[in-house]
Design a protein around this motif. Structure first.
Motif, PDB file in Angstrom:
ATOM      1  N   PRO A  13      -5.087  -7.256  -0.362  1.00 31.30           N
ATOM      2  CA  PRO A  13      -5.445  -6.999   1.035  1.00 31.30           C
ATOM      3  C   PRO A  13      -5.578  -5.508   1.344  1.00 31.30           C
ATOM      4  O   PRO A  13      -6.495  -5.089   2.057  1.00 31.30           O
ATOM      5  CB  PRO A  13      -4.297  -7.636   1.831  1.00 31.30           C
ATOM      6  CG  PRO A  13      -3.756  -8.696   0.921  1.00 31.30           C
ATOM      7  CD  PRO A  13      -3.876  -8.106  -0.456  1.00 31.30           C
ATOM      8  N   ALA A  14      -4.670  -4.695   0.801  1.00 28.15           N
ATOM      9  CA  ALA A  14      -4.737  -3.251   1.040  1.00 28.15           C
ATOM     10  C   ALA A  14      -5.986  -2.661   0.409  1.00 28.15           C
ATOM     11  O   ALA A  14      -6.646  -1.792   1.001  1.00 28.15           O
ATOM     12  CB  ALA A  14      -3.488  -2.568   0.499  1.00 28.15           C
TER      13      ALA A  14
ATOM     14  N   ARG B 236     -13.711  -1.523   2.280  1.00 26.69           N
ATOM     15  CA  ARG B 236     -14.817  -1.925   3.162  1.00 26.69           C
ATOM     16  C   ARG B 236     -15.482  -0.755   3.871  1.00 26.69           C
ATOM     17  O   ARG B 236     -16.715  -0.676   3.908  1.00 26.69           O
ATOM     18  CB  ARG B 236     -14.323  -2.961   4.173  1.00 26.69           C
ATOM     19  CG  ARG B 236     -14.132  -4.356   3.599  1.00 26.69           C
ATOM     20  CD  ARG B 236     -13.893  -5.379   4.703  1.00 26.69           C
ATOM     21  NE  ARG B 236     -13.689  -6.712   4.165  1.00 26.69           N
ATOM     22  CZ  ARG B 236     -12.505  -7.291   4.005  1.00 26.69           C
ATOM     23  NH1 ARG B 236     -11.400  -6.622   4.325  1.00 26.69           N
ATOM     24  NH2 ARG B 236     -12.402  -8.512   3.517  1.00 26.69           N
TER      25      ARG B 236
ATOM     26  N   ARG C 112      -8.942  -3.428   2.575  1.00 29.95           N
ATOM     27  CA  ARG C 112      -8.944  -2.589   3.785  1.00 29.95           C
ATOM     28  C   ARG C 112      -9.456  -1.192   3.476  1.00 29.95           C
ATOM     29  O   ARG C 112     -10.185  -0.594   4.282  1.00 29.95           O
ATOM     30  CB  ARG C 112      -7.531  -2.517   4.376  1.00 29.95           C
ATOM     31  CG  ARG C 112      -7.046  -3.792   5.049  1.00 29.95           C
ATOM     32  CD  ARG C 112      -5.800  -3.545   5.884  1.00 29.95           C
ATOM     33  NE  ARG C 112      -4.674  -3.066   5.086  1.00 29.95           N
ATOM     34  CZ  ARG C 112      -3.767  -3.875   4.520  1.00 29.95           C
ATOM     35  NH1 ARG C 112      -3.876  -5.185   4.642  1.00 29.95           N
ATOM     36  NH2 ARG C 112      -2.761  -3.372   3.830  1.00 29.95           N
ATOM     37  N   GLN C 113      -9.065  -0.667   2.329  1.00 29.73           N
ATOM     38  CA  GLN C 113      -9.500   0.670   1.939  1.00 29.73           C
ATOM     39  C   GLN C 113     -10.980   0.688   1.569  1.00 29.73           C
ATOM     40  O   GLN C 113     -11.689   1.669   1.801  1.00 29.73           O
ATOM     41  CB  GLN C 113      -8.672   1.165   0.744  1.00 29.73           C
ATOM     42  CG  GLN C 113      -7.192   1.328   1.003  1.00 29.73           C
ATOM     43  CD  GLN C 113      -6.845   2.685   1.586  1.00 29.73           C
ATOM     44  OE1 GLN C 113      -7.681   3.557   1.720  1.00 29.73           O
ATOM     45  NE2 GLN C 113      -5.583   2.854   1.928  1.00 29.73           N
TER      46      GLN C 113
ATOM     47  N   ASP D 174       0.887  -1.169   0.000  1.00 28.84           N
ATOM     48  CA  ASP D 174       0.000   0.000   0.000  1.00 28.84           C
ATOM     49  C   ASP D 174       0.917   1.209   0.000  1.00 28.84           C
ATOM     50  O   ASP D 174       1.423   1.618   1.041  1.00 28.84           O
ATOM     51  CB  ASP D 174      -0.894  -0.023   1.239  1.00 28.84           C
ATOM     52  CG  ASP D 174      -1.923   1.100   1.240  1.00 28.84           C
ATOM     53  OD1 ASP D 174      -1.879   1.944   0.331  1.00 28.84           O
ATOM     54  OD2 ASP D 174      -2.759   1.135   2.163  1.00 28.84           O
TER      55      ASP D 174
END
Length: 269
Positions: free
Chosen positions: A203-204, A210, A207-208, A172
Motif C-alpha cells: 500500500p505504501a 501513483r 501511494r508513493q 513506510d
C-alpha cells in the motif's frame, strides 16, 4: 506506523552508500556464499541477511516475478547475479548493476552481464528498458523511495514495467543501518559507516508511485514474499520516438559490456 527493521536488499545503493556495501564483510560473504552478515540499526538491533539464498539459484518466488518480465530487463542491485542468470536462461536480454565489486564479479562468473554502477549514475539504454527489477528489498535503496521511483521511471520505456518486492506489512519507514559480520566489535575493527535504507509495504509503495506516473499492474505473494508490478504511463510518441522504442532491445544489446570487468566503463553510457 511500524518502526521495525527494514528487510535487506542486496543491490545497488545511492552513491553515498557504495563504500559501506564494498566493505570486506559483505565481499567476504559473497565470495564464501554464506554469512554471518547482518544489518545493524543505529540502536544496535541486528537483522540477519540471507546470503545463502542470494547466492543460490533463483527459487520459486523469484521465478514468479521473472515470468512477468517484458523485453530487456535491468536488475537494479543485482547482487551475486541469480536473477540475471535466470533471466538470461529464459532468453531475456538482461543487465545487472551493483555498487559492490564482489557482487558484479560473481554475476560475471555466472556468465551474466553486469556493471559496477549505481542506479543514480548514467546507465545504458535509459528510457528503453522493458522492465526494471527491485527485488530483495531494493526498493529501499538510498532511503528515498520517491527518488528511486522517479529514477526507475526514467529508465524504462513508456508503458514499461517496474517489479518490486515489498515488505509483508503495511509500513513506510526510513532508518539508518550498517553492515556487520558479528566479528568487528571483538576484533576492534572500525565499523562500516551507517547508510540510509527504507522499507515499504505494497500500500505504501502504491501511494508513493501513483503521483510519479506508475500504475498498479499486478500484486501477488509467493513463498511468503510479496511482490507488486507497476506500469509506467504511456505518452504520445512521435514517429522517431516510436522507432526508438521498437529498436530498444537492439540498442540496449549493443551497449552491453563484452569481456570486461565489472569496473569497466560502458562505451557511450
Amino acid at each position: 506506523m511500524s518502526r521495525t527493521m527494514p528487510e535487506p536488499g542486496l543491490g545497488g545503493r545511492a552513491l553515498g552508500d557504495a563504500v559501506s556495501w564494498s566493505t570486506d564483510p559483505y565481499a567476504d560473504a559473497l565470495r564464501n556464499g554464506h554469512g554471518p552478515l547482518f544489518l545493524r540499526r543505529t540502536d544496535g538491533w541486528l537483522l540477519p541477511l540471507d546470503v545463502e539464498r542470494w547466492c543460490a539459484a533463483a527459487d520459486a518466488a523469484d521465478l514468479s516475478a521473472l515470468r512477468r518480465c517484458e523485453g530487456p530487463v535491468l536488475d537494479i542491485g543485482c547482487g551475486p547475479g541469480r536473477l540475471v542468470a535466470a533471466l538470461a536462461a529464459r532468453g531475456h536480454r538482461v543487465l545487472g548493476i551493483d555498487v559492490s565489486e564482489a557482487a558484479v564479479a560473481r554475476t560475471l562468473r555466472l556468465g551474466g552481464s553486469a556493471l559496477h554502477r549505481s542506479v543514480f549514475e548514467p546507465l545504458p539504454g535509459e528510457g528503453r528498458w522493458g522492465t526494471v527489477l527491485l527485488v530483495d528489498g531494493n526498493i529501499g535503496i538510498g532511503g528515498d523511495p520517491r527518488r528511486l521511483l522517479r529514477r526507475s521511471a526514467a529508465l524504462v520505456a513508456p508503458g514499461g514495467l517496474l517489479i518490486a518486492e515489498t515488505a509483508p506489512q503495511d509500513i513506510d519507514e526510513r532508518v539508518e543501518v550498517r553492515l556487520d559480520d558479528g566479528r568487528a566489535a571483538h576484533a576492534g575493527a572500525v565499523p562500516a559507516r551507517p547508510f540510509p535504507w527504507a522499507r515499504l509495504g505494497t500500500p505504501a509503495l502504491l501511494r508513493q508511485a501513483r503521483p510519479l506516473g506508475w500504475h498498479p499492474a499486478d500484486q501477488w505473494e509467493a513463498d511468503g514474499r510479496r511482490f507488486v508490478s507497476l506500469r509506467r504511463e504511456r505518452t504520445v510518441l512521435t514517429t522517431s520516438q516510436s522507432a526508438d522504442t521498437v529498436n530498444s532491445a537492439a540498442v540496449i544489446s549493443s551497449q552491453f559490456p563484452r569481456n570486461t570487468s565489472g569496473d569497466s566503463p560502458l562505451a557511450g553510457s
